[in-house]
Scaffold this motif. Structure first.
Motif, PDB file in Angstrom:
ATOM      1  N   TYR A  43       0.768  -1.102   0.525  1.00 19.14           N
ATOM      2  CA  TYR A  43       0.265   0.391  -0.492  1.00 19.14           C
ATOM      3  C   TYR A  43       0.860   1.118   0.200  1.00 19.14           C
ATOM      4  CZ  TYR A  43      -3.968  -2.950   0.985  1.00 19.14           C
ATOM      5  OH  TYR A  43      -4.390  -4.349   1.202  1.00 19.14           O
ATOM      6  N   GLN A  44       0.597   1.819  -1.232  1.00 20.64           N
ATOM      7  CA  GLN A  44       1.216   3.538  -1.232  1.00 20.64           C
ATOM      8  C   GLN A  44       0.212   3.969  -0.656  1.00 20.64           C
ATOM      9  OE1 GLN A  44       3.789   4.678  -4.650  1.00 20.64           O
ATOM     10  NE2 GLN A  44       4.935   5.281  -3.391  1.00 20.64           N
ATOM     11  N   PRO A  45       0.839   5.312   0.588  1.00 21.87           N
ATOM     12  CA  PRO A  45      -0.075   6.441   0.729  1.00 21.87           C
ATOM     13  C   PRO A  45      -0.313   7.243  -0.015  1.00 21.87           C
ATOM     14  CG  PRO A  45       1.824   6.747   1.805  1.00 21.87           C
ATOM     15  CD  PRO A  45       2.099   5.213   1.202  1.00 21.87           C
ATOM     16  N   LYS A  46      -1.466   8.453  -0.161  1.00 19.58           N
ATOM     17  CA  LYS A  46      -1.286   9.205  -1.299  1.00 19.58           C
ATOM     18  C   LYS A  46      -1.731  10.925   0.124  1.00 19.58           C
ATOM     19  CE  LYS A  46      -4.319   6.654  -4.672  1.00 19.58           C
ATOM     20  NZ  LYS A  46      -5.417   6.641  -5.274  1.00 19.58           N
ATOM     21  N   TRP A  47      -0.815  11.852  -0.060  1.00 21.62           N
ATOM     22  CA  TRP A  47      -0.778  12.675   0.859  1.00 21.62           C
ATOM     23  C   TRP A  47      -1.036  14.099   0.124  1.00 21.62           C
ATOM     24  CZ3 TRP A  47       0.385  11.476   5.667  1.00 21.62           C
ATOM     25  CH2 TRP A  47       1.150  12.929   6.171  1.00 21.62           C
ATOM     26  N   ASP A  48      -2.206  14.619   1.204  1.00 15.24           N
ATOM     27  CA  ASP A  48      -2.728  16.518   0.838  1.00 15.24           C
ATOM     28  C   ASP A  48      -1.049  16.534   1.426  1.00 15.24           C
ATOM     29  OD1 ASP A  48      -3.649  18.539   0.938  1.00 15.24           O
ATOM     30  OD2 ASP A  48      -5.585  18.247   1.744  1.00 15.24           O
ATOM     31  N   SER A  49      -0.862  17.589   0.567  1.00 14.84           N
ATOM     32  CA  SER A  49       1.094  17.851   1.011  1.00 14.84           C
ATOM     33  C   SER A  49       0.671  19.872   1.254  1.00 14.84           C
ATOM     34  CB  SER A  49       1.602  18.485   0.101  1.00 14.84           C
ATOM     35  OG  SER A  49       1.172  19.039  -1.247  1.00 14.84           O
ATOM     36  N   GLN A  50      -0.735  20.518   1.302  1.00 17.43           N
ATOM     37  CA  GLN A  50      -1.496  21.567   2.065  1.00 17.43           C
ATOM     38  C   GLN A  50      -1.811  21.242   3.437  1.00 17.43           C
ATOM     39  OE1 GLN A  50      -4.731  23.465  -0.701  1.00 17.43           O
ATOM     40  NE2 GLN A  50      -4.287  25.132  -0.590  1.00 17.43           N
ATOM     41  N   GLY A 236       5.031   9.672  -8.483  1.00 13.76           N
ATOM     42  CA  GLY A 236       6.165   9.518  -8.986  1.00 13.76           C
ATOM     43  C   GLY A 236       6.541  11.300  -7.632  1.00 13.76           C
ATOM     44  N   VAL A 237       5.699  11.550  -6.794  1.00 11.93           N
ATOM     45  CA  VAL A 237       7.318  12.498  -6.576  1.00 11.93           C
ATOM     46  C   VAL A 237       7.727  11.906  -5.652  1.00 11.93           C
ATOM     47  CG1 VAL A 237       7.125  15.067  -4.586  1.00 11.93           C
ATOM     48  CG2 VAL A 237       5.055  14.232  -6.621  1.00 11.93           C
ATOM     49  N   GLU A 238       8.988  12.678  -5.411  1.00 13.48           N
ATOM     50  CA  GLU A 238      10.441  12.448  -5.017  1.00 13.48           C
ATOM     51  C   GLU A 238      11.770  13.359  -4.343  1.00 13.48           C
ATOM     52  OE1 GLU A 238      13.249   9.822  -7.489  1.00 13.48           O
ATOM     53  OE2 GLU A 238      11.219   8.488  -7.952  1.00 13.48           O
ATOM     54  N   ALA A 244       7.401  21.574  -4.139  1.00 10.89           N
ATOM     55  CA  ALA A 244       6.605  22.824  -3.651  1.00 10.89           C
ATOM     56  C   ALA A 244       7.117  23.416  -5.407  1.00 10.89           C
ATOM     57  CB  ALA A 244       8.613  22.983  -3.706  1.00 10.89           C
ATOM     58  N   PHE A 245       7.211  22.575  -6.553  1.00 10.96           N
ATOM     59  CA  PHE A 245       7.492  23.223  -8.105  1.00 10.96           C
ATOM     60  C   PHE A 245       5.534  23.094  -7.975  1.00 10.96           C
ATOM     61  CE2 PHE A 245       5.924  21.442 -12.016  1.00 10.96           C
ATOM     62  CZ  PHE A 245       5.742  22.985 -12.849  1.00 10.96           C
ATOM     63  N   TYR A 252      -1.578  19.447  -4.941  1.00 10.21           N
ATOM     64  CA  TYR A 252      -1.318  19.262  -3.503  1.00 10.21           C
ATOM     65  C   TYR A 252      -1.928  18.614  -3.664  1.00 10.21           C
ATOM     66  CZ  TYR A 252      -2.294  24.691  -3.706  1.00 10.21           C
ATOM     67  OH  TYR A 252      -1.497  25.569  -3.535  1.00 10.21           O
ATOM     68  N   LEU A 253      -2.195  17.402  -3.935  1.00 10.19           N
ATOM     69  CA  LEU A 253      -2.920  15.775  -3.558  1.00 10.19           C
ATOM     70  C   LEU A 253      -1.211  15.364  -4.313  1.00 10.19           C
ATOM     71  CD1 LEU A 253      -6.208  15.335  -3.516  1.00 10.19           C
ATOM     72  CD2 LEU A 253      -4.584  16.293  -1.994  1.00 10.19           C
ATOM     73  N   MET A 254      -0.562  14.011  -3.161  1.00  8.77           N
ATOM     74  CA  MET A 254       0.149  13.588  -4.305  1.00  8.77           C
ATOM     75  C   MET A 254       0.765  11.971  -3.711  1.00  8.77           C
ATOM     76  SD  MET A 254       2.330  16.813  -5.018  1.00  8.77           S
ATOM     77  CE  MET A 254       2.617  18.388  -4.044  1.00  8.77           C
ATOM     78  N   GLN A 255       1.893  11.712  -4.398  1.00 10.76           N
ATOM     79  CA  GLN A 255       1.516   9.953  -3.993  1.00 10.76           C
ATOM     80  C   GLN A 255       3.065  10.103  -4.703  1.00 10.76           C
ATOM     81  OE1 GLN A 255      -0.826   7.065  -6.219  1.00 10.76           O
ATOM     82  NE2 GLN A 255       0.107   5.884  -5.378  1.00 10.76           N
ATOM     83  N   GLY A 256       3.715   9.566  -3.868  1.00 15.24           N
ATOM     84  CA  GLY A 256       5.229   8.994  -4.113  1.00 15.24           C
ATOM     85  C   GLY A 256       6.545   8.876  -3.212  1.00 15.24           C
ATOM     86  N   TYR A 257       7.519   8.437  -3.723  1.00 12.91           N
ATOM     87  CA  TYR A 257       8.215   7.543  -2.424  1.00 12.91           C
ATOM     88  C   TYR A 257       9.056   9.032  -1.704  1.00 12.91           C
ATOM     89  CZ  TYR A 257       9.921   4.284  -5.855  1.00 12.91           C
ATOM     90  OH  TYR A 257       9.455   3.250  -6.467  1.00 12.91           O
ATOM     91  N   TYR A 258       9.004  10.555  -1.849  1.00  9.82           N
ATOM     92  CA  TYR A 258       9.026  10.957  -1.094  1.00  9.82           C
ATOM     93  C   TYR A 258       7.745  11.533   0.382  1.00  9.82           C
ATOM     94  CZ  TYR A 258       9.949  16.287   0.695  1.00  9.82           C
ATOM     95  OH  TYR A 258      10.409  17.503   1.627  1.00  9.82           O
ATOM     96  N   TYR A 259       6.815  10.749  -0.208  1.00 13.37           N
ATOM     97  CA  TYR A 259       5.433  10.842   0.618  1.00 13.37           C
ATOM     98  C   TYR A 259       5.583   9.475   2.399  1.00 13.37           C
ATOM     99  CZ  TYR A 259       4.801  14.478  -0.833  1.00 13.37           C
ATOM    100  OH  TYR A 259       4.776  16.517  -1.788  1.00 13.37           O
TER     101      TYR A 259
END
Ligand code: C2E
Ligand code: CA
Ligand code: CA
Ligand code: CA
Length: 277
Positions: A43-50, A236-238, A244-245, A252-259
């Motif tokens: 399972y990989q998280p989906k993250w609200d970065s805001q 794929g946000v790493e 930031a970009f 604002y909604l992200m999925q990736g190794y960074y999270y």
């Protein structure tokens, strides 16, 4: 020389054989993988970065082969699709995901939708949506906590009944997301007619978001999602720079190794305790 040419030819042939043999072996072994507990789900998280909060998870299939170890989905999913094994595997997966999600709700009070990837093969069966409905109902999970990910080729498929099946899924309260958006052959002109709630911007745009030409495409995808009132998730946000970009352009909604990477249930439980609870 003639000999060199002949050698090249036979080496090429040998490589072909090695590849074909591996494939045939994998195909055989995949048939047994389900009954012998070699398949599992991460399972990989989906993250609200805001708002810094968990908004969902994606379920991804893994295969631990008894001799070869982990086989990559890039290698075994196409085999599962060609052989049709992906069909029982996917129904099994939906049931498992429902059950696991209920566990998270009961044990950790975590309430987020979990998405499952759908192959085109699922839509060959006109009873697909009804079958999903039954699995979810039998599990006891509220349908809003299950999401289906489809690709553009499925969404744009004129195949009789695909749109109706997706509408049936939506009418149950499940959401449908369009995976790998921007890489398919789809005509944008019909996106507004597609029964989808979410688009997932393909990793390629995030990975190359230091290129100004890719930045222009990212901005366009964000504008399309916003104008069609679709939720947008960047895949794929790493890195912090990529986050930031994307944020600077309004995503604002992200999925990736960074999270978080795809995790086993045990790893996810630890992650949830650390990051969410
Ligand atoms: P996908 O649906 O686009 O899944 C996202 C892929 O990106 C996953 O690869 C995930 O591990 C990887 N990923 C996530 N974040 C990052 C990141 O920050 N950087 C990089 N480089 N990669 C990241 P995975 O698990 O190897 O799966 C590959 C593909 O295999 C999936 O792409 C999907 O098309 C297919 N697949 C995986 N599980 C299933 C399944 O249960 N059913 C079906 N039909 N296809 C599946
Ligand atoms: Ca996906
Ligand atoms: Ca994807
Ligand atoms: Ca993909």
């Amino acid at each position: 020389s003639k000999n060199a040419g002949k050698n090249r030819y036979s080496i090429f042939n040998e490589e072909m054989n090695v590849r074909q043999l591996r494939r045939m072996g994998l195909e055989n072994d995949l048939r047994q993988s389900m009954d012998t507990n070699q398949l599992f789900i991460v399972y990989q998280p989906k993250w609200d970065s805001q708002h810094d909060r968990l908004v969902g998870m994606e379920a991804l299939l893994r295969w631990r082969h008894p001799e070869l170890g982990l086989v990559s989905p890039g290698e075994f999913i196409p085999i599962a699709e060609e052989t049709g094994l992906i069909i029982p595997i996917t129904y099994w997966m939906i049931g498992e995901v429902c059950e696991q999600n209920l566990n998270w709700q009961h044990e950790l009070k975590v309430f987020v939708p979990v998405s499952v990837n759908m192959s085109a093969r699922m839509f060959e069966n006109p009873l697909f949506a009804g079958r999903v409905e039954r699995i979810v109902r039998q599990s006891g999970l509220s349908a809003e906590y299950l999401e289906l990910e489809i690709t553009e080729s499925i969404a744009m498929n004129s195949m009789e009944g695909t749109v109706e099946q997706l509408k049936h899924i939506q009418s149950l309260g499940m959401r449908v997301s369009l995976d790998d958006f921007g890489t398919g052959y789809s005509s944008l002109g019909r996106l507004d007619e597609m029964p989808v709630d979410i688009i997932k911007m393909d990793q390629i745009f995030v990975r190359k978001s230091d290129q100004s030409s890719k930045q222009a495409i990212v901005s366009t995808i964000i504008a399309i999602a916003s104008n069609l009132e679709l939720e947008l998730v960047a895949e794929g946000v790493e890195t912090a720079e990529q986050e930031a970009f994307l944020q600077s352009r309004g995503c604002y909604l992200m999925q990736g190794y960074y999270y978080g990477k795809p995790m086993t249930v045990e790893q996810m439980n630890e992650w949830l305790k650390e990051k969410v609870l």
